[in-house]
Design an enzyme around this catalytic site. Structure first.
Site, PDB file in Angstrom:
ATOM      1  N   SER A 142       0.870  -1.181   0.000  1.00  0.00           N
ATOM      2  CA  SER A 142       0.000   0.000   0.000  1.00  0.00           C
ATOM      3  C   SER A 142       0.901   1.223   0.000  1.00  0.00           C
ATOM      4  O   SER A 142       2.070   1.129   0.421  1.00  0.00           O
ATOM      5  CB  SER A 142      -0.843  -0.021   1.282  1.00  0.00           C
ATOM      6  N   TYR A 155      -1.284  -0.862  10.378  1.00  0.00           N
ATOM      7  CA  TYR A 155      -1.442  -1.260   8.973  1.00  0.00           C
ATOM      8  C   TYR A 155      -0.213  -0.835   8.166  1.00  0.00           C
ATOM      9  O   TYR A 155       0.371  -1.634   7.432  1.00  0.00           O
ATOM     10  CB  TYR A 155      -2.714  -0.593   8.422  1.00  0.00           C
TER      11      TYR A 155
HETATM   12  N1  LIG Z   1      -8.746  -0.843  -0.714  1.00  0.00           N
HETATM   13  C1  LIG Z   1      -7.724   0.007  -0.666  1.00  0.00           C
HETATM   14  O1  LIG Z   1      -7.907   1.233  -0.697  1.00  0.00           O
HETATM   15  C2  LIG Z   1      -6.322  -0.524  -0.618  1.00  0.00           C
HETATM   16  C3  LIG Z   1      -5.259   0.388  -0.772  1.00  0.00           C
HETATM   17  C4  LIG Z   1      -3.956  -0.085  -0.707  1.00  0.00           C
HETATM   18  C5  LIG Z   1      -3.717  -1.430  -0.506  1.00  0.00           C
HETATM   19  N2  LIG Z   1      -4.774  -2.285  -0.353  1.00  0.00           N
HETATM   20  C6  LIG Z   1      -4.469  -3.696  -0.115  1.00  0.00           C
HETATM   21  O2  LIG Z   1      -5.131  -4.474  -1.097  1.00  0.00           O
HETATM   22  C7  LIG Z   1      -5.469  -5.745  -0.534  1.00  0.00           C
HETATM   23  C8  LIG Z   1      -6.942  -6.012  -0.765  1.00  0.00           C
HETATM   24  O3  LIG Z   1      -7.675  -5.005  -0.088  1.00  0.00           O
HETATM   25  P1  LIG Z   1      -9.258  -4.815  -0.266  1.00  0.00           P
HETATM   26  O4  LIG Z   1      -9.536  -3.370  -0.213  1.00  0.00           O
HETATM   27  O5  LIG Z   1      -9.755  -5.622  -1.384  1.00  0.00           O
HETATM   28  O6  LIG Z   1      -9.751  -5.445   1.131  1.00  0.00           O
HETATM   29  P2  LIG Z   1     -11.159  -6.099   1.518  1.00  0.00           P
HETATM   30  O7  LIG Z   1     -12.233  -5.660   0.595  1.00  0.00           O
HETATM   31  O8  LIG Z   1     -11.322  -5.857   2.962  1.00  0.00           O
HETATM   32  O9  LIG Z   1     -10.899  -7.647   1.255  1.00  0.00           O
HETATM   33  C9  LIG Z   1      -9.971  -8.336   2.031  1.00  0.00           C
HETATM   34  C10 LIG Z   1      -9.842  -9.744   1.521  1.00  0.00           C
HETATM   35  O10 LIG Z   1      -8.987 -10.467   2.430  1.00  0.00           O
HETATM   36  C11 LIG Z   1      -9.700 -11.608   2.933  1.00  0.00           C
HETATM   37  N3  LIG Z   1      -9.372 -11.855   4.328  1.00  0.00           N
HETATM   38  C12 LIG Z   1      -9.520 -11.010   5.378  1.00  0.00           C
HETATM   39  N4  LIG Z   1      -9.140 -11.601   6.517  1.00  0.00           N
HETATM   40  C13 LIG Z   1      -8.750 -12.861   6.183  1.00  0.00           C
HETATM   41  C14 LIG Z   1      -8.266 -13.973   6.917  1.00  0.00           C
HETATM   42  N5  LIG Z   1      -8.104 -13.923   8.256  1.00  0.00           N
HETATM   43  N6  LIG Z   1      -7.971 -15.110   6.255  1.00  0.00           N
HETATM   44  C15 LIG Z   1      -8.143 -15.181   4.908  1.00  0.00           C
HETATM   45  N7  LIG Z   1      -8.580 -14.164   4.159  1.00  0.00           N
HETATM   46  C16 LIG Z   1      -8.889 -13.016   4.789  1.00  0.00           C
HETATM   47  C17 LIG Z   1     -11.183 -11.226   2.786  1.00  0.00           C
HETATM   48  O11 LIG Z   1     -11.993 -12.376   2.657  1.00  0.00           O
HETATM   49  P3  LIG Z   1     -12.853 -13.038   3.839  1.00  0.00           P
HETATM   50  O12 LIG Z   1     -13.405 -11.957   4.685  1.00  0.00           O
HETATM   51  O13 LIG Z   1     -13.864 -13.835   3.075  1.00  0.00           O
HETATM   52  O14 LIG Z   1     -11.881 -13.913   4.563  1.00  0.00           O
HETATM   53  C18 LIG Z   1     -11.167 -10.470   1.468  1.00  0.00           C
HETATM   54  O15 LIG Z   1     -11.209 -11.363   0.385  1.00  0.00           O
HETATM   55  C19 LIG Z   1      -5.086  -5.682   0.938  1.00  0.00           C
HETATM   56  O16 LIG Z   1      -3.843  -6.266   1.157  1.00  0.00           O
HETATM   57  C20 LIG Z   1      -5.012  -4.196   1.209  1.00  0.00           C
HETATM   58  O17 LIG Z   1      -4.163  -3.886   2.280  1.00  0.00           O
HETATM   59  C21 LIG Z   1      -6.067  -1.861  -0.417  1.00  0.00           C
END
Ligand SMILES: NC(=O)c1ccc[n+]([C@@H]2O[C@H](COP(=O)([O-])OP(=O)(O)OC[C@H]3O[C@@H](n4cnc5c(N)ncnc54)[C@H](OP(=O)(O)O)[C@@H]3O)[C@@H](O)[C@H]2O)c1
Length: 270
Positions: A142, A155
């Protein structure tokens, strides 16, 4: 890796958000996919919306904060596919809030999922990639991994750790045929952990779309890129300035509106 057709990819965090979009993008390129997350229903929805008949799409439910689950994931995917060509560590969680308002259990869980899970999965899969003299590990960090933000320190710490751990391993594994890349998305619009807040970021900070993150995943694999920052505004110069002068970096965080933005984000999340 010159092409993705028929490659076997293990993608974590595939049940929703950015992961579901990465899954779609890779499926369109003829990849065999193992989709990992805790929610079976959501994984089934994502998988159901992909499948072409000639592709192998598997779902594996697992809590990646659990050591036994991580082992089970790797064993079952290796059994199903016989190999893992690409591991994408995308699953992540954000623990925002004033640091002392967070329970230490939540802090530990964030480190376990965002940092230790990629380390553990890599520890299990890397020997197979080394044996094949081929593989690619893509870690989703990120912009918070480049510049720590208030009310999101845990984070950001995990994402910075993930990035530098990736760099270290990349240097250590040079010449083995296994590549390592880090992607640094800015605030992602439309889906995912930030979109839920329904907030507009300050102009200087910018944002990106999930499709752009997915395109960056494809690009690092096909073009063996080490790092990509995915964002509408060019942030690398600001990161570089913060490295040269941490005092200037803190000033820039205030001046850009990032500190105030984080305060508002946390207040909204309460
Ligand atoms: N969204 C942003 O603005 C942003 C910006 C920079 C970086 N990122 C990074 O991009 C990645 C995806 O983010 P996102 O926004 O798509 O997040 P999200 O919508 O919260 O999705 C998170 C994913 O991780 C899974 N997960 C969470 N806890 C888990 C666990 N204990 N075991 C297995 N799976 C787990 C969730 O599935 P379940 O709940 O079904 O387990 C879901 O598929 C992350 O690494 C995040 O840090 C996101």
């Amino acid at each position: 890796m010159k092409q993705l057709q028929n490659k076997c990819v293990l993608l974590t965090g595939a049940s929703r958000g950015v992961g579901a979009v990465i899954a779609r993008t890779l499926a369109q390129r003829g990849v065999n996919l193992a989709l990992v997350a805790r929610s079976r229903d959501l994984l089934q929805n994502v998988a159901g919306a992909l499948g072409r008949r000639d592709q192998n799409i598997r779902i594996v439910t697992a809590d990646l904060t659990d050591d036994n689950d991580r082992r089970r994931v790797v064993d079952s995917v290796l059994e199903a596919f016989g190999r893992v060509d690409v591991l994408i560590n995308n699953a992540g969680m954000e623990t925002e809030g004033a640091y002392l308002d967070l329970s230490f259990a939540d802090i530990r869980k964030t480190v376990e999922l965002n940092l230790l899970a990629p380390m553990a999965l890599t520890h299990l899969i890397l020997p197979h990639m080394l044996e094949n003299k081929s593989g690619h590990i893509v870690n989703i960090s990120s912009i918070g991994g480049k510049s720590g933000a208030p009310y999101d320190a845990t984070y950001c710490g995990t994402k910075a750790g993930l990035a530098e751990w990736t760099r270290g391993l990349r240097l250590e594994m040079e010449g083995t045929g296994v590549d390592f890349s880090t992607i640094f998305p800015g605030f992602v619009t439309e889906v995912g952990m930030f979109a839920r807040f329904n907030m507009k970021t300050p102009r200087v900070i910018g944002s990106c779309t999930p499709k752009q993150v997915a395109a960056a995943v494809v690009k690092v694999i096909l073009h063996r890129k080490r790092e990509i920052v995915v964002n509408s505004q060019p942030l690398r110069p600001l990161f570089a300035l913060s490295e040269i002068s941490p005092g200037l970096g803190d000033w820039l965080m205030h001046r850009s509106g990032a500190v105030e933005f984080q305060r508002r984000k946390v207040a909204r999340g309460k």
